[in-house]
Design a protein around this motif. Sequence first.
Motif, short mmCIF file in Angstrom:
data_model
loop_
_atom_site.label_atom_id
_atom_site.label_comp_id
_atom_site.label_asym_id
_atom_site.label_seq_id
_atom_site.Cartn_x
_atom_site.Cartn_y
_atom_site.Cartn_z
N VAL A 32 67.51 10.79 20.41
CA VAL A 32 68.32 11.67 19.58
C VAL A 32 67.83 13.10 19.71
O VAL A 32 66.63 13.35 19.93
N GLY A 33 68.74 14.04 19.60
CA GLY A 33 68.37 15.46 19.58
C GLY A 33 67.94 15.85 18.18
O GLY A 33 68.54 15.42 17.19
N ASP A 34 66.92 16.68 18.09
CA ASP A 34 66.42 17.04 16.76
C ASP A 34 67.35 17.99 16.01
O ASP A 34 67.17 18.23 14.82
N ARG A 35 68.40 18.50 16.70
CA ARG A 35 69.39 19.34 16.03
C ARG A 35 70.76 18.66 15.96
O ARG A 35 71.79 19.33 15.85
N ASP A 36 70.76 17.35 16.04
CA ASP A 36 72.01 16.58 15.99
C ASP A 36 72.46 16.48 14.53
O ASP A 36 71.83 15.81 13.72
N TRP A 37 73.58 17.14 14.20
CA TRP A 37 74.10 17.10 12.84
C TRP A 37 75.12 15.99 12.65
O TRP A 37 75.48 15.66 11.53
N LEU A 38 75.62 15.42 13.74
CA LEU A 38 76.66 14.39 13.64
C LEU A 38 76.06 13.00 13.48
O LEU A 38 76.60 12.17 12.73
N THR A 39 74.98 12.72 14.19
CA THR A 39 74.21 11.48 13.98
C THR A 39 72.75 11.91 13.89
O THR A 39 72.01 11.86 14.88
N PRO A 40 72.32 12.38 12.73
CA PRO A 40 71.02 13.04 12.58
C PRO A 40 69.83 12.16 12.93
O PRO A 40 69.92 10.93 12.95
N PRO A 41 68.68 12.80 13.23
CA PRO A 41 67.47 12.05 13.59
C PRO A 41 67.06 11.00 12.57
O PRO A 41 66.51 9.96 12.95
N ASP A 42 67.33 11.22 11.29
CA ASP A 42 66.99 10.22 10.28
C ASP A 42 67.65 8.89 10.57
O ASP A 42 67.08 7.83 10.27
N HIS A 43 68.84 8.92 11.15
CA HIS A 43 69.55 7.68 11.46
C HIS A 43 68.86 6.94 12.61
O HIS A 43 68.79 5.71 12.62
N SER A 44 68.36 7.69 13.59
CA SER A 44 67.61 7.06 14.68
C SER A 44 66.29 6.50 14.18
O SER A 44 65.84 5.44 14.62
N ARG A 45 65.66 7.22 13.27
CA ARG A 45 64.39 6.73 12.70
C ARG A 45 64.61 5.44 11.92
O ARG A 45 63.78 4.54 11.96
#
Length: 352
Positions: free
Chosen positions: A294-307
Amino acid sequence: MTTTTRRRFGIAGAIVGAASAGVAAAALAKRYAVGRIRLRPDADADEPFGELGGRRRTFTTSDGVELNVELDGPDDAPLTIVFCHGYCLSLESWHFQRKDLREEHRLLLWDQRSHGRSQRAGSDDSTIDRLGEDLAEVIEAFVPGSCVLVGHSMGGMTIMALADRRPELFGDRIKGVALIGTSAGRLAEITLGLPALVSKVVHKLAPTTVSMLGRRGALVDRTRHAGSDIAFLITRYMGFGDSRNVSPTLVDFAESMIRATPTEVVADFYPALMNHDKLSALHVLDPVPTAIMVGDRDWLTPPDHSRAMAAALPRAQLTEVPDTAHLIQLERPGVINDALRDLVKRATGEAR
């Protein structure tokens, strides 16, 4: 006409004139800004986007929808990499991965229903679960042996839907999974980088607005197909983390895929994305090598979702790519390609 009436018309004319001048000034400023962006050095100016042809096939799903499928790379390779693209994109969004991996790996790319060159499906059949079933049928038809699945955004959700519906495939036919810029659920809670109160209002109004636009899809599409500076700026800002240095040609390429997706399709799939919840199905992936990126500036599927996905998959490798947004496979292709090569090695190692 009385003096009072003339004065009122004069005031009204001044207001309209001022408003028109303001709109014209804003449009001119926007055009000037886009013009300056296009004058910057463009590393991808000569990149053959949309020109990497493969062996094209048409596949008809069990519910009668014709899907566009492309095979690339050596047919005798022991493992196939299957690419599942995201919402409002097409198989062309894997341009850099196809270009880099096609010499040594067998690739299968497909346009999800209602996207790219695939046939339109009805709104009732525009669901994530149906996409998972489509993926199962595509694998059965075009993958002779084992495979690694790669999904971006909605494509990652398609893989999760497959895990929920066909868990027996993972570990047997499917030897590895890459989930890129995606989410297992709760997309209705993302902030889009907006203040909390504004984000709450946006989410409240979005379903009605999207549905209304979908009902007037043909009219909306007539204006979208012309392209616009606004669409360019929105794609550049939302899709790419390092927006100041991203290639204008690359932005145009991404925006053209989004623009080619009919507004009715955008509206049909929107509820499915907002209602998507496959966190409980992720355990199915645990036995196979899994990469989460995930990109750390992804606002559409934010990093919290990958975590959250990584927490549910203790053996998965989580990579957060700095200065990168949602279109990570286009913005940082080298990072993604290296991760996919590593995933294939781990998958074939597990197979041996």
